[in-house]
Every structure is written in C-alpha cells, then in structure tokens.
Write a protein that holds these residues in place. Structure first.
Motif, mmCIF file in Angstrom:
data_model
loop_
_atom_site.group_PDB
_atom_site.id
_atom_site.type_symbol
_atom_site.label_atom_id
_atom_site.label_comp_id
_atom_site.label_asym_id
_atom_site.label_seq_id
_atom_site.Cartn_x
_atom_site.Cartn_y
_atom_site.Cartn_z
ATOM 1 N N GLU A 124 0.822 -1.213 0.000
ATOM 2 C CA GLU A 124 0.000 0.000 0.000
ATOM 3 C C GLU A 124 0.854 1.260 0.000
ATOM 4 N N GLU A 125 2.011 1.193 0.645
ATOM 5 C CA GLU A 125 2.909 2.351 0.650
ATOM 6 C C GLU A 125 3.578 2.543 -0.702
ATOM 7 N N ILE A 126 3.932 1.423 -1.355
ATOM 8 C CA ILE A 126 4.596 1.508 -2.652
ATOM 9 C C ILE A 126 3.609 1.871 -3.758
ATOM 10 N N GLU A 127 2.441 1.245 -3.746
ATOM 11 C CA GLU A 127 1.430 1.438 -4.782
ATOM 12 C C GLU A 127 0.073 1.665 -4.121
ATOM 13 N N PRO A 128 -0.260 2.918 -3.771
ATOM 14 C CA PRO A 128 -1.514 3.200 -3.060
ATOM 15 C C PRO A 128 -2.767 2.711 -3.793
ATOM 16 N N SER A 129 -2.719 2.626 -5.109
ATOM 17 C CA SER A 129 -3.908 2.221 -5.862
ATOM 18 C C SER A 129 -4.273 0.759 -5.642
ATOM 19 N N ILE A 130 -3.378 -0.011 -4.971
ATOM 20 C CA ILE A 130 -3.691 -1.409 -4.707
ATOM 21 C C ILE A 130 -4.898 -1.543 -3.779
ATOM 22 N N LYS A 131 -5.227 -0.478 -3.046
ATOM 23 C CA LYS A 131 -6.377 -0.509 -2.141
ATOM 24 C C LYS A 131 -7.676 -0.765 -2.896
ATOM 25 N N TYR A 132 -7.712 -0.378 -4.170
ATOM 26 C CA TYR A 132 -8.930 -0.559 -4.953
ATOM 27 C C TYR A 132 -9.063 -1.966 -5.523
ATOM 28 N N LYS A 133 -8.054 -2.815 -5.266
ATOM 29 C CA LYS A 133 -8.129 -4.206 -5.710
ATOM 30 C C LYS A 133 -8.242 -5.146 -4.516
ATOM 31 N N ASN A 134 -8.895 -4.679 -3.480
ATOM 32 C CA ASN A 134 -8.935 -5.461 -2.248
ATOM 33 C C ASN A 134 -9.869 -6.656 -2.321
ATOM 34 N N ARG A 135 -10.679 -6.788 -3.372
ATOM 35 C CA ARG A 135 -11.502 -7.987 -3.491
ATOM 36 C C ARG A 135 -10.636 -9.193 -3.878
ATOM 37 N N TYR A 136 -9.524 -8.939 -4.548
ATOM 38 C CA TYR A 136 -8.586 -9.995 -4.916
ATOM 39 C C TYR A 136 -7.189 -9.595 -4.432
ATOM 40 N N PRO A 137 -6.979 -9.573 -3.126
ATOM 41 C CA PRO A 137 -5.710 -9.045 -2.590
ATOM 42 C C PRO A 137 -4.488 -9.880 -2.959
ATOM 43 N N TYR A 138 -4.644 -11.192 -3.038
ATOM 44 C CA TYR A 138 -3.498 -12.041 -3.356
ATOM 45 C C TYR A 138 -3.033 -11.814 -4.790
ATOM 46 N N ALA A 139 -3.983 -11.713 -5.702
ATOM 47 C CA ALA A 139 -3.629 -11.439 -7.095
ATOM 48 C C ALA A 139 -3.004 -10.061 -7.231
ATOM 49 N N ALA A 140 -3.544 -9.084 -6.511
ATOM 50 C CA ALA A 140 -3.012 -7.720 -6.587
ATOM 51 C C ALA A 140 -1.592 -7.662 -6.041
ATOM 52 N N LEU A 141 -1.349 -8.375 -4.951
ATOM 53 C CA LEU A 141 -0.022 -8.382 -4.343
ATOM 54 C C LEU A 141 0.982 -9.088 -5.247
ATOM 55 N N THR A 142 0.557 -10.171 -5.870
ATOM 56 C CA THR A 142 1.449 -10.904 -6.768
ATOM 57 C C THR A 142 1.736 -10.112 -8.033
ATOM 58 N N GLU A 143 0.734 -9.377 -8.513
ATOM 59 C CA GLU A 143 0.915 -8.604 -9.743
ATOM 60 C C GLU A 143 1.997 -7.545 -9.589
ATOM 61 N N ILE A 144 2.068 -6.932 -8.420
ATOM 62 C CA ILE A 144 3.099 -5.922 -8.180
ATOM 63 C C ILE A 144 4.493 -6.541 -8.247
ATOM 64 N N SER A 145 4.622 -7.770 -7.742
ATOM 65 C CA SER A 145 5.937 -8.404 -7.633
ATOM 66 C C SER A 145 6.358 -9.153 -8.898
ATOM 67 N N TYR A 146 5.389 -9.881 -9.510
ATOM 68 C CA TYR A 146 5.776 -10.785 -10.598
ATOM 69 C C TYR A 146 4.974 -10.618 -11.882
ATOM 70 N N GLY A 147 3.996 -9.734 -11.893
ATOM 71 C CA GLY A 147 3.244 -9.516 -13.124
ATOM 72 C C GLY A 147 1.903 -10.222 -13.145
#
Length: 257
Positions: free
Chosen positions: A78-101
């Motif tokens: 959330e600190e690195i990419e604040p817009s990730i808050k809007y993908k909280n219905r799929y948090p695991y996918a959102a977190l993985t997307e930041i790291s690995y695509g």
C-alpha cells in the motif's frame, strides 16, 4: 491498475458498511478455524504422546509467523502502490501482480481457488454426514436421508452467503459461527465431565500404532484446520488498522486454544 472500488458488496451498490475493528478481525480468524479443531484435534494430539506438544507448537508458530509476514507485505504494498487498495476484493492477485506480473497473479488466483475448493469440500461432507446421523438418531433409524442429498441442500443454503462482498459484510454471520464454536466446546466438555465410560481402553489400543503415523496424522489435521493464509489478506484489507493484523492473529490462535 483499475481505479475501481472493489470494497462494495455484490448485492449492495450503496454499501456504507464500516471496516473491521481488531476485535472483529479476531472473530473472523476464529471463524476460519471452525469447530473441527475442538472436535478432532485433541484426540490426534493425545495419540502422539509427548511429541504432540511439539507438533502443535511448531505448526502454529509457523502459521502465525508466515501469516504475519503476509500481512506486512500488504502494508508495504500500500505504501509503494496506493492504488492497490482498490483491488482489495482480490488481494493475493493484486499483491502478486506488483511483484511478478499479471501471469503469475493469475496462477496464484488459480492456486487460491483450488485451495479454498479443496478445503470446503471436506467441511461440506462432514456437515452432511452429521445431518444424516442426526436424522437417524432423532427418528430411531426410520429416517435415513443420504448425505449425498444433504450436501446439495447444505450447499444451496450456504450459496447466498457467497454473494456477500467481504468479511466486513459478514460480521453477524461470523459472530454466530464463533458462538456455535463456543457452544460446541462447552457441550463437549460437559459430555466428558458427565460421561461414566472409561476411555483408557481405547487409548491403550491406539498405543500399538507407530508414533510417526500419529504425528503425521496430527500434523495433517493441524495444518489443515489452522491454515489461515487463504483468507488472512481478505480479513486484513477490511481492517481499520491493518498494522494490527499480527495482534489479531495471536489473539485468534490464543482464543482457539
């Protein structure tokens, strides 16, 4: 990332539900455990003898530590990419997307769905079998509805619950579930205290089983019932104070034991 508010409940386009306090986060974590640790875990640990203490301790400490690390990853994201808050219905996918695509995010989503599906099936089967046994006991054997039919009924009844958005929309349901867990715990202990049978014979019979088999059995039950990783991020993204996830995890595990 899409600028879409995914915190909205599926059946309510004007949702104003507040987030989860730390207390309700603990309730949700205990709800994930369910009643199976209360019903099946003690016997499995007793069969392990002295080794049961180490199996429970090491497995639960690993669960707590890794789940806490997962929660910290979301806070950092959330600190690195604040817009990730809007993908909280799929948090695991959102977190993985930041790291690995996106491709790895899709793979993680598949694994998560497979894990949840695999974990839900045994629960449905056990619940259906219990309803079948309840019908037999209540009717003195005259009513015998197969658990194959009961599982369809149970699944249909629970299906509307899946339409709710996230844990913050299920506060009442989680509270009811935890109340059932506490009730089952009290009833089991009451039956143990009032029972006149001697369980020593059964315990002695189990001593013939190799210790390593009992340890593996106990580990399987603990790892299955206390695995909160598939849902812990879903709980965290609804928390008002996300940094307190570790406290909620510790309280949830402590309350369960």
């Amino acid at each position: 990332m899409q600028n879409v508010n995914e915190k909205m409940a599926l059946l309510d386009n004007k949702s104003t539900t507040n987030g989860l306090t730390t207390f309700f986060a603990v309730i949700c974590i205990v709800d994930v455990f369910g009643v199976f640790p209360v019903v099946t875990l003690p016997k499995a640990v007793i069969d392990c003898g002295f080794y049961g203490f180490f199996v429970v301790t090491l497995t639960c400490l690993t669960q707590i530590y890794t789940a806490s690390l997962l929660g910290r990853c979301w806070v950092i994201a959330e600190e690195i990419e604040p817009s990730i808050k809007y993908k909280n219905r799929y948090p695991y996918a959102a977190l993985t997307e930041i790291s690995y695509g996106k491709k790895m995010a899709s793979f993680v989503t598949f694994l998560l769905d497979l894990t949840i599906f695999g974990g839900g099936i045994p629960n449905l089967i056990v619940a259906s079998q219990n309803l079948q046994l309840l019908g037999l006991r209540a009717s003195d054997g005259s009513v015998n509805i197969s658990f194959c039919l009961w599982i369809i009924v149970v699944g249909s009844v629970l299906c509307p619950v899946l339409w709710l958005g996230s844990p913050k929309d299920m506060k009442l349901l989680c509270s009811l579930s935890v109340g059932i867990v506490i009730t089952v715990f009290l009833l089991i202990n009451g039956c143990i205290l009032l029972s006149t049978s001697d369980p020593s014979t059964e315990i002695l019979e189990n001593n013939s089983t190799p210790v390593w088999k009992n340890v593996l059995k106990a580990y399987g039950i603990i790892a299955f019932q206390f695995d909160i990783h598939p849902s812990i991020l879903t709980i965290q993204v609804d928390m008002l104070a996300k940094s307190r996830l570790t406290r909620a995890i510790l309280a949830g595990f402590s309350g369960k034991f």
